[in-house]
Design an enzyme around this catalytic site. Sequence first.
Site, short mmCIF file in Angstrom:
data_model
loop_
_atom_site.label_atom_id
_atom_site.label_comp_id
_atom_site.label_asym_id
_atom_site.label_seq_id
_atom_site.Cartn_x
_atom_site.Cartn_y
_atom_site.Cartn_z
N GLU A 7 0.80 -1.23 0.00
CA GLU A 7 0.00 0.00 0.00
C GLU A 7 0.83 1.27 0.00
O GLU A 7 0.44 2.27 -0.60
CB GLU A 7 -0.95 0.00 1.21
CG GLU A 7 -2.03 -1.04 1.08
CD GLU A 7 -3.00 -1.01 2.25
OE1 GLU A 7 -3.41 0.08 2.65
OE2 GLU A 7 -3.33 -2.09 2.76
N ASP A 80 -2.46 -4.70 3.28
CA ASP A 80 -2.61 -4.92 4.71
C ASP A 80 -3.55 -6.09 5.03
O ASP A 80 -4.49 -6.37 4.28
CB ASP A 80 -3.14 -3.65 5.39
CG ASP A 80 -2.08 -2.57 5.47
OD1 ASP A 80 -0.90 -2.89 5.29
OD2 ASP A 80 -2.44 -1.39 5.71
N ASP A 82 -6.24 -6.80 6.63
CA ASP A 82 -7.56 -6.53 7.20
C ASP A 82 -8.55 -6.33 6.06
O ASP A 82 -8.23 -6.53 4.90
CB ASP A 82 -7.51 -5.30 8.12
CG ASP A 82 -7.07 -4.03 7.40
OD1 ASP A 82 -6.84 -4.09 6.17
OD2 ASP A 82 -6.96 -2.99 8.06
N GLU A 84 -9.92 -3.62 4.77
CA GLU A 84 -9.55 -2.59 3.81
C GLU A 84 -8.42 -3.08 2.90
O GLU A 84 -8.42 -2.80 1.70
CB GLU A 84 -9.12 -1.32 4.55
CG GLU A 84 -10.27 -0.58 5.22
CD GLU A 84 -11.29 -0.06 4.24
OE1 GLU A 84 -10.91 0.58 3.24
OE2 GLU A 84 -12.49 -0.30 4.47
N TYR A 296 1.00 -5.39 12.99
CA TYR A 296 -0.06 -4.59 12.37
C TYR A 296 -0.94 -3.95 13.43
O TYR A 296 -1.34 -4.59 14.41
CB TYR A 296 -0.89 -5.47 11.44
CG TYR A 296 -1.81 -4.67 10.56
CD1 TYR A 296 -1.30 -3.68 9.72
CD2 TYR A 296 -3.18 -4.90 10.55
CE1 TYR A 296 -2.13 -2.95 8.90
CE2 TYR A 296 -4.01 -4.17 9.73
CZ TYR A 296 -3.48 -3.19 8.91
OH TYR A 296 -4.32 -2.45 8.10
N ARG A 298 -3.99 -2.36 13.18
CA ARG A 298 -5.46 -2.34 13.11
C ARG A 298 -5.95 -3.76 13.38
O ARG A 298 -5.96 -4.60 12.49
CB ARG A 298 -5.95 -1.84 11.75
CG ARG A 298 -5.70 -0.37 11.54
CD ARG A 298 -6.36 0.16 10.27
NE ARG A 298 -6.11 1.59 10.13
CZ ARG A 298 -5.09 2.12 9.49
NH1 ARG A 298 -4.20 1.32 8.91
NH2 ARG A 298 -4.93 3.42 9.39
#
Length: 868
Positions: A7, A80, A82, A84, A296, A298
């Site tokens: 990202e 990532d 998750d 998103e 990470y 989140r």
Amino acid sequence: MPVVVVESPAKAKTINKYLGSDYTVLASYGHIRDLPAKNGSVDPDDDFEMTWEIGNSSRPHVKAIADALKDDNELILATDPDREGEAISWHLEEALRKRRAIKKDTNVSRVVFNAITKSAITEAMKNPRQVDQPLVDAYLARRALDYLVGFNLSPVLWRKLPGARSAGRVQSVCLRLIVERETEIEAFNAREYWSVKAQLSTPRNQQFEARLTVLGGEKLDKFSLENSTAAELAVQAIQSRDLSVARVEAKPASRNPSAPFMTSTLQQEASRKFGMGAKHCMSTAQRLYEAGYITYMRTDGIDMAPEAVESARDAIETLYGKDYVPAKPRIYKNKAKNAQEAHECIRPTDMMRKPADLKVSEDDQRKLYDLIWKRTLACQMEGARMERTTVDIASGDQQIELRATGQVVMFDGFMRVYEEGRDDQVVDDEDGKRLPQIMQGEAMAKNAVSPEQHFTQPPPRYTEATLVKRMEELGIGRPSTYASVITTIQDRDYVRKEKNRLFPEDKGRIVTIFLVNFFRKYVGYEFTANLEEELDDVSAGDRNYKNVLSRFWKDFHAAIAETSDLRISEVLDILDAALAPQLYPAREDGTDPRVCPKCGAGQLHLKTSRTGGFVGCGNYPECNYTRPISGEGAEGYEKVLGEDAGDEIHLKSGRFGPYVQRGEATPENKKPPRSSLPKQGKEYLPGWGPEEVTLEQAVTLLTLPREIGMHPEGGAIASNLGRFGPYIMHQLPDEEKPVYANLKETLDVFEIGMNRAMEMITEKRNNPGRGRRAAAKALRELGEHPDAGGPVNIMDGRYGPYVKWEKVNATIPKEIEVKDVTMEQAMEWIVEKAGKKPAKKKAAAKKKPAAKKKAPAKKAAAKKTKKD
């Protein structure tokens, strides 16, 4: 070489170092596609079909990835771990397939890693998988819901509440929490109560404090001593009796460490200990993650990988000794409702890496890492062992009893490293005191007996920490959304943050009351939490996301339709009635609280303007009385501070905030002298706020603009306070426009001397590039306005970057980087700035009317243009 997409460029650089020259690592720079900010991007009539658009800023990044795939036929999506991140991978694959950059024989895989370390990345590359479609469906459902709510509810606000800005699905519920807490505080009536404490001495002359718990043989509760008379009688009862120790009880106690951090608890603790906002906390944690220092950030999981647990235990033994390592590792049960979206806790990637070992330039990164490191080690340490002692001292007739408590730490355990902060500290925490040696049956000498007055306190305003905690308790939103939600309601001027506490603005109150009255279901805590659970079921693959959207849209669309025929006056009448107890509290003199205190004849009524709600006199324009909606007690913004030179000096509230004014506006004196209260940044200068400003300060402000002196070449140099801060100005006789120079310190407007002013004006005049800006230049071109046409650009302005479309200039919030601005955000700011959505551009609108015989052809042309 396989093409690996992550990202951010910072992550790409780190990962490229670990993977080596056998891989090409590129960054997507976040999301590459989004829903266009126009009607129809989500079509409920077409099974919620969603139209996606690649942002102008993302096109070069997509092209770079597509170009790289020409040389290698393998794509590894490593965004990532998750929801998103899964969505970004899905968008990339979809967009690249549409460009035909991904061919039939292209090997496309998805890898995830919880930490940017060589071992984690190497292991991830050994375990590729496909994009997780249920996680993508959960993203699509959330994005569609947010679009449908925002795009349909926001126009209702614009039409029915002038000055109101957009509304969001979770943001509106979060705002409701803050507004309702403020209403509780305003409705709170303090209750008086008293306590009595005695300073006692043992036979060894060791002093300690005890509080009265039994009076007249009856156990006291909080409100037993209601006034000073009752407290004084209790003091006399103690003083008239001999006291001795009735009981001494020592009990062992223990405390265990808190669980390791997940997203919400990290945000809470960073707010408590550093005053760090949720958004700042997450951006700081993001940089630590990208540098490979933490896992990470989140996550809603609190479990820790077995190898990490062993590493933590080894670090504890090395740093603190074997006594601090428990016999068995501590296991923390994951509380996440959806295991698919839960990851490992937030922890250091290397337990032996101390904060001092970090190679970072920002102090906040080191502070946050220190917090994470200590919490992680503490969660695997021995518990603290204490001894809690309770001593009861009684009179011989058992009519009086006092109690003293104390606590001794026998072994500090995890407390040697870390203790969790408290949201609202207890001022008088008796358990923390240490008692002297006290034996049962010993007589106690009375040194002093004193009563103490107390008042019950209203519930405290939310901090970002307590707000996140409350949202988590209610099941509103998810950890990854908290920071953006809290930031959004502040950016929209619905809420302000002062001394780490969140205060609702009048605009936020009006919006909340409107939503509660007309859309109660959709700002309901239970409804929002249940919807979140349904979305969790979608991500777990247990529910179809389009069914969730269909059920929501059916009722929501009907609620929107019901409000379309309401007139603004009807809405204000309903809100006025709903807010009546708050707007018009009873007055001490018993007069009608709705009668205007200025003219004595008009009735007060709720009104709105582009800057928010206020209470105004119904006799306007004959009477111009106004005040904030915060009730009669907030009338400080509309009051007389005193008199000066025969004029009343008023404190009022205007479009740009509180200001002072000399005299009243009259037909002869339509613009009496006035001046805003001085600020330094966004905060009022200490001692100059609306609750603190004095008559003397107001008179000083009203001397502005202040003439500093005459320029040798003509014209006076003056200082003043402007909308954007303090400044000095001067205009030569032959100049068309004055020269302005900004002052750094607000109070310099009253203190700057002629010599310094001359230097600043001369420098500005000699450096027109700095003093008088050249034409603004475009920093970025976002593209054509999706509805009305015309370029939308980001410009370099005098006071920072802004979005420009035709004659509309919309400021970009300071927290948002120019490179991160999307067309959707730009359109929202443009619409807010313009006050209403611009009309769509009509085909051939500027052409002269055609002859009658050509009318059909023109109509057909217009129709074709509209279709295009």
